[in-house]
Design an enzyme around this catalytic site. Structure first.
Site, PDB file in Angstrom:
ATOM      1  N   LYS A  58       0.887  -1.272   0.317  1.00 25.65           N
ATOM      2  CA  LYS A  58       0.071   0.063   0.179  1.00 25.65           C
ATOM      3  C   LYS A  58       0.889   1.186  -0.292  1.00 25.65           C
ATOM      4  O   LYS A  58       0.423   2.145  -0.851  1.00 25.65           O
ATOM      5  CB  LYS A  58      -0.965  -0.046   1.276  1.00 25.65           C
ATOM      6  CG  LYS A  58      -2.153  -1.205   0.998  1.00 25.65           C
ATOM      7  CD  LYS A  58      -2.789  -1.258   2.514  1.00 25.65           C
ATOM      8  CE  LYS A  58      -3.870  -2.240   2.322  1.00 25.65           C
ATOM      9  NZ  LYS A  58      -4.757  -2.439   3.418  1.00 25.65           N
ATOM     10  N   GLN A 102      -4.129  -0.950   9.761  1.00 23.08           N
ATOM     11  CA  GLN A 102      -4.272  -2.304   9.172  1.00 23.08           C
ATOM     12  C   GLN A 102      -4.728  -3.247  10.297  1.00 23.08           C
ATOM     13  O   GLN A 102      -4.656  -3.276  11.642  1.00 23.08           O
ATOM     14  CB  GLN A 102      -2.801  -2.795   8.790  1.00 23.08           C
ATOM     15  CG  GLN A 102      -2.586  -4.006   8.072  1.00 23.08           C
ATOM     16  CD  GLN A 102      -3.465  -3.986   6.748  1.00 23.08           C
ATOM     17  OE1 GLN A 102      -3.492  -2.831   6.122  1.00 23.08           O
ATOM     18  NE2 GLN A 102      -3.714  -5.165   6.255  1.00 23.08           N
ATOM     19  N   ASP A 125     -10.606   3.590   4.951  1.00 18.04           N
ATOM     20  CA  ASP A 125     -10.851   2.147   4.651  1.00 18.04           C
ATOM     21  C   ASP A 125     -12.429   1.798   4.732  1.00 18.04           C
ATOM     22  O   ASP A 125     -12.954   0.830   4.811  1.00 18.04           O
ATOM     23  CB  ASP A 125     -10.106   1.520   5.888  1.00 18.04           C
ATOM     24  CG  ASP A 125      -9.194   0.711   5.632  1.00 18.04           C
ATOM     25  OD1 ASP A 125      -8.963   0.127   4.478  1.00 18.04           O
ATOM     26  OD2 ASP A 125      -7.951   0.481   6.327  1.00 18.04           O
TER      27      ASP A 125
HETATM   28  N1  GUN Z   1      -6.920  -6.390   6.579  1.00 21.80           N
HETATM   29  C1  GUN Z   1      -7.364  -7.006   5.562  1.00 21.80           C
HETATM   30  N2  GUN Z   1      -7.861  -6.186   4.461  1.00 21.80           N
HETATM   31  C2  GUN Z   1      -7.758  -4.797   5.062  1.00 21.80           C
HETATM   32  C3  GUN Z   1      -8.018  -3.552   4.612  1.00 21.80           C
HETATM   33  O1  GUN Z   1      -8.552  -3.413   3.522  1.00 21.80           O
HETATM   34  N3  GUN Z   1      -7.740  -2.719   5.262  1.00 21.80           N
HETATM   35  C4  GUN Z   1      -7.333  -2.800   6.502  1.00 21.80           C
HETATM   36  N4  GUN Z   1      -6.897  -1.567   7.307  1.00 21.80           N
HETATM   37  N5  GUN Z   1      -6.794  -3.833   6.955  1.00 21.80           N
HETATM   38  C5  GUN Z   1      -6.897  -5.015   6.404  1.00 21.80           C
END
Ligand code: GUN
Length: 296
Positions: A58, A102, A125
């Site tokens: 990311k 995350q 998110d």
């Molecule tokens: N863990 C798995 N997918 C995601 C996501 O799209 N965002 C976040 N913050 N954590 C995740």
């Protein structure tokens, strides 16, 4: 045996690259007219190896698009108050347009309280209870859609499937994927069934789907006789399995037995190279929108 391939492969890498190129152009255009560079803060707590890989991808994608990437790595035993204090600091920082904590968080941390602490205007998110709550209500719009579900919907759009009146089956009911995807499919006027570990006759429920979204995290669980001929299959699973024949000794597979499904489905996403890249593209797109919101 040679499997007859019928399925169109939905190339998430190609679609995501198009979106990312568009993002980079829009970011550059902002800077030309004197607007701020969008910024995304990623917060990673603990040592989950998959989370480290995802966050790294990311951050790299942000930098490539011209989005400033801020990074905070905290130990697994970080106290709740310290994590919430970091979120508060990021909320107050005008250089940070989006905050990504995350998930999953290590045991002992209250995920809901952390997500609730994020300024809703920076919730790129889309996991803030207000954003999710709005998604669940008719006629209400969240500020941001969760990235993976938004990526799934874009892949479906690109597959040309007509969702209105379609039977959509979502395998899995997680907060991150299954539930929000189901809500988006309902909004798109599909008839939605959400399956989980207690679902009876799972195979036949899946086999009735015009659109099947697999998000359970079980390697190759969906076999060819779970798929209606011609169905659109979106595989969200990313599972590492042993593979003595590969160099690493492991390889990634989805929740769908891909080679089998190729002979039955009308369209299918590969793993890797399907939903994963779309998640990242949607996150960048949300971050740019957050910067636009902050422009006023
Ligand atoms: N863990 C798995 N997918 C995601 C996501 O799209 N965002 C976040 N913050 N954590 C995740």
């Amino acid at each position: 045996m040679v499997t007859k391939t019928t399925a169109t492969i939905l190339d998430g890498v190609a679609i995501a690259n198009e979106i990312r190129a568009g993002m980079a152009e829009k970011v550059a255009a902002r800077l030309t007219v004197g607007k701020t560079r969008p910024g995304l803060a990623a917060v990673l707590v603990g040592n989950d190896p998959a989370s480290h890989v995802y966050v790294k991808m990311k951050r790299k994608a942000c930098e490539k698009a011209g989005i400033q990437s801020f990074y905070h790595e905290l130990p697994a035993d970080t106290p709740q108050a310290e994590l919430e204090a970091l979120v508060a600091k990021l909320n107050a920082d005008p250089a940070v347009n989006g905050i990504l904590v995350q998930l999953p968080l290590p045991k002992g941390l209250d995920e809901e309280r952390v997500l609730q602490a994020i300024d809703i205007r920076k919730d790129v998110d889309g996991f803030h209870p207000l954003n999710i709550g709005r998604l669940a209500q008719k006629g209400r719009k969240p500020l941001f859609l969760p990235a993976t579900p938004a990526g799934v919907m874009l892949l479906l759009e690109r597959s040309g499937v007509k969702l209105e009146g379609a039977n959509a089956v979502v395998l899995g009911r997680s907060n991150i994927v299954g539930m929000p995807v189901a809500l988006l499919l309902i909004e798109a006027n599909a008839t939605v069934t959400v399956c989980h570990s207690r679902t009876k006759d799972l195979k036949n429920v899946c086999a009735a789907a015009d659109v099947l979204v697999a998000a359970v995290g079980r390697p190759e669980m969906v076999r060819n006789d779970w798929i209606k001929p011609g169905a659109v299959v979106i595989d969200v699973g990313v599972n590492r399995i042993d593979d003595p024949e590969s160099e690493k000794g492991t390889r990634l597979v989805g929740d769908v037995a891909y080679d089998e499904a190729l002979g039955v489905a009308g369209a299918i996403t590969p793993v890797p190279g399907g939903v994963g890249p779309m998640t990242i593209a949607m996150l960048l797109s949300n971050t740019l929108r957050a910067a636009e919101l902050a422009d006023g």
